[in-house]
Write a protein that holds these residues in place. Structure first.
Motif, PDB file in Angstrom:
ATOM      1  N   THR A 115      -6.702  37.303 -58.976  1.00 24.69           N
ATOM      2  CA  THR A 115      -7.433  37.871 -57.844  1.00 24.69           C
ATOM      3  C   THR A 115      -7.944  39.271 -58.164  1.00 24.69           C
ATOM      4  N   THR A 120     -11.952  40.352 -58.973  1.00 18.09           N
ATOM      5  CA  THR A 120     -12.557  41.353 -58.091  1.00 18.09           C
ATOM      6  C   THR A 120     -13.116  42.522 -58.887  1.00 18.09           C
ATOM      7  N   SER A 178     -16.258  41.369 -60.815  1.00 16.26           N
ATOM      8  CA  SER A 178     -17.401  41.231 -59.910  1.00 16.26           C
ATOM      9  C   SER A 178     -17.965  42.603 -59.542  1.00 16.26           C
ATOM     10  N   ALA A 179     -17.077  43.546 -59.241  1.00 16.31           N
ATOM     11  CA  ALA A 179     -17.531  44.892 -58.900  1.00 16.31           C
ATOM     12  C   ALA A 179     -18.275  45.533 -60.065  1.00 16.31           C
ATOM     13  N   VAL A 190     -19.723  36.665 -58.889  1.00 16.40           N
ATOM     14  CA  VAL A 190     -19.227  36.986 -57.550  1.00 16.40           C
ATOM     15  C   VAL A 190     -18.916  35.707 -56.773  1.00 16.40           C
ATOM     16  N   SER A 242     -15.837  33.983 -58.203  1.00 14.04           N
ATOM     17  CA  SER A 242     -14.653  34.776 -57.868  1.00 14.04           C
ATOM     18  C   SER A 242     -14.244  34.548 -56.420  1.00 14.04           C
ATOM     19  N   ALA A 243     -15.233  34.483 -55.525  1.00 15.06           N
ATOM     20  CA  ALA A 243     -14.925  34.225 -54.123  1.00 15.06           C
ATOM     21  C   ALA A 243     -14.292  32.847 -53.943  1.00 15.06           C
ATOM     22  N   ILE A 258     -10.643  33.054 -55.287  1.00 16.06           N
ATOM     23  CA  ILE A 258      -9.720  33.744 -54.386  1.00 16.06           C
ATOM     24  C   ILE A 258      -9.430  32.886 -53.160  1.00 16.06           C
TER      25      ILE A 258
END
Length: 432
Positions: free
Chosen positions: A315, A319, A322-323, A416, A419-420, A423
């Motif tokens: 997780t 994150t 992605s950032a 992104v 990743s979403a 999670i």
């Protein structure tokens, strides 16, 4: 409670409701020296596959001169090989489950040996393309079968570590191709260099014949007696179980960004976008590839002892990654300065290294060892499909005259989005 039992109970409670607890009726394989020997020979095949995959980039200038082709046609060759790899992932998984890893690895070695030999002796570019396709065919069936051997030979708690070491061996194969192949091309020459590579691959075929077995309970070549699951049921298993779904999302999220850069766009981005000199850009890409190799086996060993860390680690990492890519595409006035860009590339390189440690370990949750072929192939395909789409999309955007920030929007979107999904899959409640 023993350490192993506590780890399994912790993972059962925190990470997945079906980490093979109560799923596999057969006892776990013991591992041990014979398992490491079998895996060591099999991972040598993967080392060679990555050596051959990277060989074209080492011989790029010689290829242009030998076959009288321009950069445009030359750039098609690695992408064609990658497309072949993606398209053959599910068939590779079927072969792993139906035919067995040993026979499939022998088939892959035969294809790579013939492909490298054909590439060495090719009289024209058409024959050279056919040779690269054969190499891609052999490459496509290799990784999945090494992973499946790990599932069949090692206890569950070792799977993350062995998967990580498999990925690391592949990275070493890529790095190892640069020096020896370059020296051979500039010394004995094209034919000798590639025929020598083909000869080494043929020798590896003999080692697989002598050492590798599908089952820890039988001699080389003996397969288990389990009845294979129908293809439709195998694919459905990958999409219906929470573990394989998490594996697919994780592989697409963390493996694809740096693979896209390593395949094609990393060096041009650092030179044309960030403003590094060609020498500095080349050194940076080499350092990123070599400097993060240690991460995968370290994480694999930790996950094997404390599987409950998988969910929070995945997780946080997804994150952060992605950032980083959002930062690249929204930085005002052009790509970020070199320190920021290199930081994002470093995190991306680490992601590509750790992908085998967690992606395929997630995929094992709830899936018996003898049915890991198709499941692992679908997970692998998710990452490489994302890579192909993002790489081609970036090229089209750059061809239209846009800069690297717009060109990297597709990989940012997929990172992104995946990743979403990851999670959500990991933290959904209730688990089931």
């Amino acid at each position: 409670m023993s350490t192993r039992a506590a780890a399994e109970a912790d993972d059962h409670e925190e990470t997945s409701d079906d980490r093979v607890i109560g799923v596999e009726s057969a006892p776990e394989p013991p591992g041990g020296a014979r398992a490491w020997l079998v895996w060591g020979v099999a991972v040598g095949v993967y080392f060679l596959a990555m050596f051959h995959r990277n060989g074209l980039s080492v011989a790029a200038l010689e290829t242009q001169e030998r076959f009288h082709v321009g950069p445009a046609l030359l750039s098609v060759l690695p992408m064609l090989q990658l497309v072949v790899y993606v398209l053959l992932q599910v068939p590779a998984g079927i072969l792993a489950d139906r035919v067995g890893p040993r026979r499939t690895l022998l088939f892959g070695l035969a294809a790579m040996t013939c492909g490298v030999a054909l590439f060495a002796l090719a009289p024209n570019v058409q024959a050279a393309v056919a040779g690269r396709v054969l190499i891609g065919l052999g490459d496509a069936v290799t990784f999945i079968n090494v992973i499946r051997l790990a599932a069949l030979w090692f206890p569950r708690r070792r799977y993350a570590l062995v998967s990580a070491l498999t990925g690391t061996a592949g990275g070493l194969g890529q790095i190892a191709s640069v020096g020896p192949l370059s020296a051979a091309l500039h010394g004995p020459g094209w034919v000798a260099a590639f025929l020598g590579s083909a000869a080494v691959t043929a020798v590896m075929t003999l080692l697989v014949l002598l050492v590798v077995a599908d089952s820890p309970t039988g001699p080389p070549g003996r397969r288990g007696t389990r009845q294979p699951v129908a293809l439709r049921a195998s694919v459905a298993e990958a999409f219906c179980r929470s573990g394989p779904r998490a594996g697919m999302a994780h592989h697409a999220a963390v493996m694809a960004p740096y693979t896209m850069l390593a395949v094609l766009w990393g060096y041009p981005f650092l030179v044309e976008g960030v403003g590094l000199t060609p020498a500095a850009a080349g050194a940076a890409m080499t350092a990123l590839g070599a400097g993060t190799l240690w991460i995968a086996p370290t994480l694999g060993a930790v996950v094997g002892r404390r599987p409950g860390i998988r969910r929070p680690f995945a997780t946080v990492f997804a994150t952060v990654l992605s950032a980083g890519w959002i930062t690249v595409v929204v930085w005002p006035g052009g790509p970020p300065p070199a320190p920021v860009s290199l930081a994002v590339l470093t995190v991306s390189s680490a992601g590509a290294m750790i992908a085998p440690s967690l992606s395929f370990d997630f995929a094992r949750d709830g899936v018996p060892a003898h049915r890991t072929g198709v499941v692992s192939s679908v997970v692998n395909m998710s990452g490489f499909t994302t890579t192909v789409v993002a790489t081609v999309a970036a090229g089209l955007i750059l061809q239209a005259g846009a800069g690297y920030q717009l060109a990297f929007l597709p990989i940012t979107f997929t990172t992104v989005g995946a990743s979403a999904l990851l999670i959500t899959q990991l933290w959904r409640s209730p688990r089931g």
